[in-house]
Design an enzyme around this catalytic site. Structure first.
Site, PDB file in Angstrom:
ATOM      1  N   HIS A  64      -6.064  42.690  12.793  1.00 13.87           N
ATOM      2  CA  HIS A  64      -5.731  41.477  12.376  1.00 13.87           C
ATOM      3  C   HIS A  64      -4.096  41.345  12.037  1.00 13.87           C
ATOM      4  O   HIS A  64      -3.355  40.602  12.749  1.00 13.87           O
ATOM      5  CB  HIS A  64      -6.261  40.994  10.776  1.00 13.87           C
ATOM      6  CG  HIS A  64      -5.712  39.834  10.390  1.00 13.87           C
ATOM      7  ND1 HIS A  64      -6.179  38.753  10.244  1.00 13.87           N
ATOM      8  CD2 HIS A  64      -4.385  39.621   9.606  1.00 13.87           C
ATOM      9  CE1 HIS A  64      -5.450  37.869   9.566  1.00 13.87           C
ATOM     10  NE2 HIS A  64      -4.410  38.220   9.394  1.00 13.87           N
ATOM     11  N   GLU A  65      -3.701  42.683  11.646  1.00 17.61           N
ATOM     12  CA  GLU A  65      -2.104  42.594  11.573  1.00 17.61           C
ATOM     13  C   GLU A  65      -1.595  42.880  12.663  1.00 17.61           C
ATOM     14  O   GLU A  65      -0.546  42.450  13.112  1.00 17.61           O
ATOM     15  CB  GLU A  65      -1.665  43.940  10.509  1.00 17.61           C
ATOM     16  CG  GLU A  65      -2.217  43.561   8.987  1.00 17.61           C
ATOM     17  CD  GLU A  65      -1.843  42.262   8.390  1.00 17.61           C
ATOM     18  OE1 GLU A  65      -0.644  41.761   8.811  1.00 17.61           O
ATOM     19  OE2 GLU A  65      -2.410  41.506   7.921  1.00 17.61           O
ATOM     20  N   HIS A  68      -0.716  39.765  14.545  1.00 14.55           N
ATOM     21  CA  HIS A  68       0.604  39.140  14.339  1.00 14.55           C
ATOM     22  C   HIS A  68       1.680  39.923  14.993  1.00 14.55           C
ATOM     23  O   HIS A  68       2.618  39.204  15.377  1.00 14.55           O
ATOM     24  CB  HIS A  68       0.865  39.266  12.594  1.00 14.55           C
ATOM     25  CG  HIS A  68       0.062  38.612  11.670  1.00 14.55           C
ATOM     26  ND1 HIS A  68       0.030  37.052  11.629  1.00 14.55           N
ATOM     27  CD2 HIS A  68      -0.867  38.853  11.023  1.00 14.55           C
ATOM     28  CE1 HIS A  68      -0.921  36.761  10.876  1.00 14.55           C
ATOM     29  NE2 HIS A  68      -1.557  37.763  10.331  1.00 14.55           N
TER      30      HIS A  68
END
Length: 145
Positions: A64-65, A68
């Site tokens: 998820h990170e 980004h």
């Protein structure tokens, strides 16, 4: 293996792109699994997620990170609301939301006498000052067991 090495390995395996910055643990994170800092590109991760939910869930949070991270440096939409972020997250099987931590324990339980609304609190409430937020009724303290 350090956290930065682990994130680099996940980035290459799942995205096919290198992770060129630092990753670190941040015990102060309470509701999130991780954070991406666009200013300098580093990532923070919550170690409690790994301890309570295991390596599989933690890897999904790293993905998820990294979504980004990679979208930001490619100049694409890296926010949760952006379509590019949602599509990349689905491709790599990342978690959309961090799971709740069980380590957060409420020490005090208050119940409204009128409507029955329950309030779990870590710190005590001054019952002479505070009332129910829903009906403004009187709160009573219950023993937490």
């Amino acid at each position: 293996m350090t956290l930065t090495d682990y994130v680099r390995e996940v980035s290459l395996a799942d995205f096919g792109k290198p992770f060129k910055h630092q990753a670190s643990w941040n015990r102060r994170l309470r509701t999130t699994g991780g954070r991406f800092f666009p200013k300098d590109g580093h990532l923070d991760f919550n170690p409690k997620i790994l301890e309570e939910h295991g390596e599989t869930v933690f890897r999904q949070i790293v993905r998820h990170e990294l979504c980004h991270y990679h979208l930001y440096f490619e100049g694409l939409g890296f926010r949760h609301k952006d379509q590019a972020f949602k599509e990349l997250l689905a491709q790599v099987d990342g978690l959309r939301y961090a799971p709740r931590l069980q380590s957060h324990q409420a020490n005090y339980l208050y119940i409204c006498q009128d409507c029955g609304q329950a309030y779990d609190r870590k710190r005590p409430i001054n019952l002479a000052v505070f009332a129910c937020g829903r009906c403004h009724g009187r709160l009573i303290k219950k023993n937490q067991s």
